[in-house]
Structures are given as C-alpha cells and as structure tokens.
Design an enzyme around this catalytic site. Structure first.
Site, short mmCIF file in Angstrom:
data_model
loop_
_atom_site.label_atom_id
_atom_site.label_comp_id
_atom_site.label_asym_id
_atom_site.label_seq_id
_atom_site.Cartn_x
_atom_site.Cartn_y
_atom_site.Cartn_z
N SER A 8 0.84 -1.21 0.00
CA SER A 8 0.00 0.00 0.00
C SER A 8 0.87 1.25 0.00
CB SER A 8 -0.92 0.02 1.22
OG SER A 8 -1.54 1.30 1.29
N HIS A 33 -0.92 -1.52 -4.07
CA HIS A 33 -2.28 -1.25 -3.58
C HIS A 33 -2.46 0.27 -3.53
CE1 HIS A 33 -5.84 -2.32 -1.12
NE2 HIS A 33 -5.55 -1.24 -0.40
N ASP A 35 -4.89 3.24 -2.62
CA ASP A 35 -6.05 3.59 -1.78
C ASP A 35 -6.65 4.93 -2.18
OD1 ASP A 35 -6.22 1.50 0.33
OD2 ASP A 35 -4.16 2.12 0.72
N MET A 37 -9.46 7.69 -1.30
CA MET A 37 -10.36 8.12 -0.23
C MET A 37 -10.96 9.47 -0.58
SD MET A 37 -7.94 7.30 3.01
CE MET A 37 -7.06 5.76 3.17
N HIS A 66 -8.15 0.29 -4.45
CA HIS A 66 -9.12 0.13 -3.36
C HIS A 66 -9.90 1.43 -3.23
CE1 HIS A 66 -9.62 -0.44 1.31
NE2 HIS A 66 -10.78 -0.50 0.67
N MET A 68 -12.34 3.76 -1.58
CA MET A 68 -13.09 4.08 -0.36
C MET A 68 -13.84 5.37 -0.65
SD MET A 68 -10.08 3.06 2.30
CE MET A 68 -8.84 3.14 1.02
N MET A 137 -11.76 -6.02 5.36
CA MET A 137 -10.98 -4.98 6.05
C MET A 137 -10.67 -5.44 7.47
SD MET A 137 -10.23 -2.55 4.00
CE MET A 137 -9.46 -1.47 5.22
N ASP A 175 -6.63 -6.22 4.63
CA ASP A 175 -6.02 -4.89 4.53
C ASP A 175 -6.17 -4.16 5.86
OD1 ASP A 175 -5.14 -2.39 3.73
OD2 ASP A 175 -6.84 -2.00 2.39
C1 DX5 Z 1 -6.62 1.88 5.11
C2 DX5 Z 1 -6.11 1.43 3.76
C3 DX5 Z 1 -4.94 0.54 3.82
C4 DX5 Z 1 -3.73 1.11 4.52
C5 DX5 Z 1 -3.10 -0.03 5.26
O1 DX5 Z 1 -7.90 2.32 5.01
O2 DX5 Z 1 -7.13 0.77 3.03
O3 DX5 Z 1 -4.59 0.03 2.56
O4 DX5 Z 1 -2.78 1.72 3.69
O5 DX5 Z 1 -2.08 0.45 6.04
P1 DX5 Z 1 -1.33 -0.42 7.13
O6 DX5 Z 1 -0.78 -1.63 6.44
O7 DX5 Z 1 -0.28 0.51 7.62
O8 DX5 Z 1 -2.34 -0.78 8.18
ZN ZN Z 2 -6.54 -0.30 1.22
#
Ligand code: DX5
Ligand code: ZN
Length: 217
Positions: A8, A33, A35, A37, A66, A68, A137, A175
C-alpha cells in the site's frame, strides 16, 4: 497457494513515489495497492485518477485499486481507463453491488468487493460467483498504521468456509494492520492476498519484510 503481497503506497514517500514503487517491485511485492479516499466514505482524502494515470506509466506491476468512495459506479470508467487492473469497491458505498461488478468486468478488469469490520461477510454471498476477490478490512478504512482488529479473523474463517463449501477459490484479501505478527493469523484463517503499508515501507529491509509476510508460519 502462494501468498500474494500488495504494497500500500499510502505509506510510501509520495514525493518519491516512482522510487518507492520500484523499491516495492525489487523487494518482490506482487501488487501495488492504491487507496482512494474521498473524505465522505471515510474521514480522510488521499489521491485519485491523475495520480493513478502517472503511476501506471512507470510500472507494469498489477495495480490493485481500493476505492473508499461513495457511489463508486460513477467513477469505475475513469479508474478502469487510468490503469487499474483490479478495482475493489465497498459493499457499504451506496451503489448496487451487482451493477458495479458487471461494469468493472465490462472494462476487462477484475472486480473486488470489500466489507468494513462491522459488516458481516454473508452480505457478499449472493455475489460470490461473480467476484474476483473479496477484501475483508481488518481495520476501519481511512488511515494507514492502525492496529489489527482481531475479531475480523472469524469473518475471514467464515468466508473461507463458505467458499470451500461451494468449491470456490475466490481469493480473500486482507487490509489493515498486517505485519509479522498478524500475517500468520490471517493466512491460517484463509487469506491469500495481504495488503501492507506501514509494515513494508517502514521496514529497513523491505525484501526481508516481504519474505516474512509470505513465508512465516
Ligand atoms: C486503510 C487502507 C490501507 C492502509 C493499510 O484504510 O485501506 O490500505 O494503507 O495500512 P497499514 O498496512 O499501515 O495498516
Ligand atoms: Zn486499502
């Protein structure tokens, strides 16, 4: 089945993103990965379509996006055309789950569906035969570096049991809070794709950290 490691880049140095993606590739990561948001579905804002386009130009690694975001159906086309290989959206995000899966497939991409820690995995059972991956999650989505929620292990096991019962091999991704301590537990319970951000990018030796996630237990 060999464990797949998805790095990620939320925990990468975003001013040196290309360098950090190459680092992850060299360390043996299988996926990047990505993310996304929107500040509405989760209480944080990350990066989106223009950054994904740039990333896809500098790497051939699998881009595991991913989302969100609320109403993912509105943005599938743009993410598909910006280099995503796998597009995962949230069951809780407000779009019709079956329609989003079909739309992702219509662009030739793999479709993942994710559930937050408090959503039972059984909500996805009606869609299992058209999903390419389920993301369970293991923290509340929104931030990197949070602690693993132990109760999610039962959900992973429950989903794995359902898949086995149906003779299906849909991979289970996890994740949030994945590290040397939690990786053996999620694998034991049936996860085969491990997302890790802070553990990998915070490691002194990323290759060693990847090997630990892959092989330990
Ligand atoms: C959180 C993300 C993750 C995040 C994980 O909402 O979806 O992908 O980057 O981070 P770690 O591995 O540090 O928990
Ligand atoms: Zn993620």
């Amino acid at each position: 089945m060999d464990t797949i490691i998805s790095a990620s880049i939320l925990s990468a140095d975003l001013c040196n993103l290309e360098r950090d993606i190459k680092r992850a590739e060299k360390a043996g990561c299988d996926y990047i990965h990505f993310d996304v948001m929107d500040g509405v579905f989760v209480n944080n804002i990350s990066y989106g379509i223009p950054v994904l386009k740039s990333v896809s130009k500098v790497t051939d690694i699998v881009l595991d996006v991913h989302l969100m975001i609320v109403d993912p159906i509105k943005y599938i086309k743009q993410f598909a055309e910006s280099g995503a290989d796998i597009i995962t959206f949230h069951y809780e995000a407000g779009s019709d789950c079956g329609e989003v899966i079909d739309l992702i497939h219509s662009y030739g991409k793999k479709a993942g569906v994710s559930v937050k820690p408090n959503t039972p995995v059984s909500v996805l059972y009606p869609y299992l035969d058209k999903i390419d991956m389920v993301l369970v999650m293991t923290v509340e989505p929104g931030f990197g570096g949070q602690g693993f929620i132990t109760e999610t292990l039962d959900k992973i096991a429950e989903l794995k049991g359902e898949l086995d019962k149906r003779n299906m091999t849909v991979p289970i991704q996890v994740d949030g809070g994945i590290n040397d301590k939690t990786a053996p537990k999620v694998k034991e319970n049936g996860a085969s794709i491990l997302v890790a951000g802070s553990y990998l990018f915070g490691a002194e030796d990323m290759k060693k950290a990847v090997d630990v996630l892959r092989d330990r237990f």
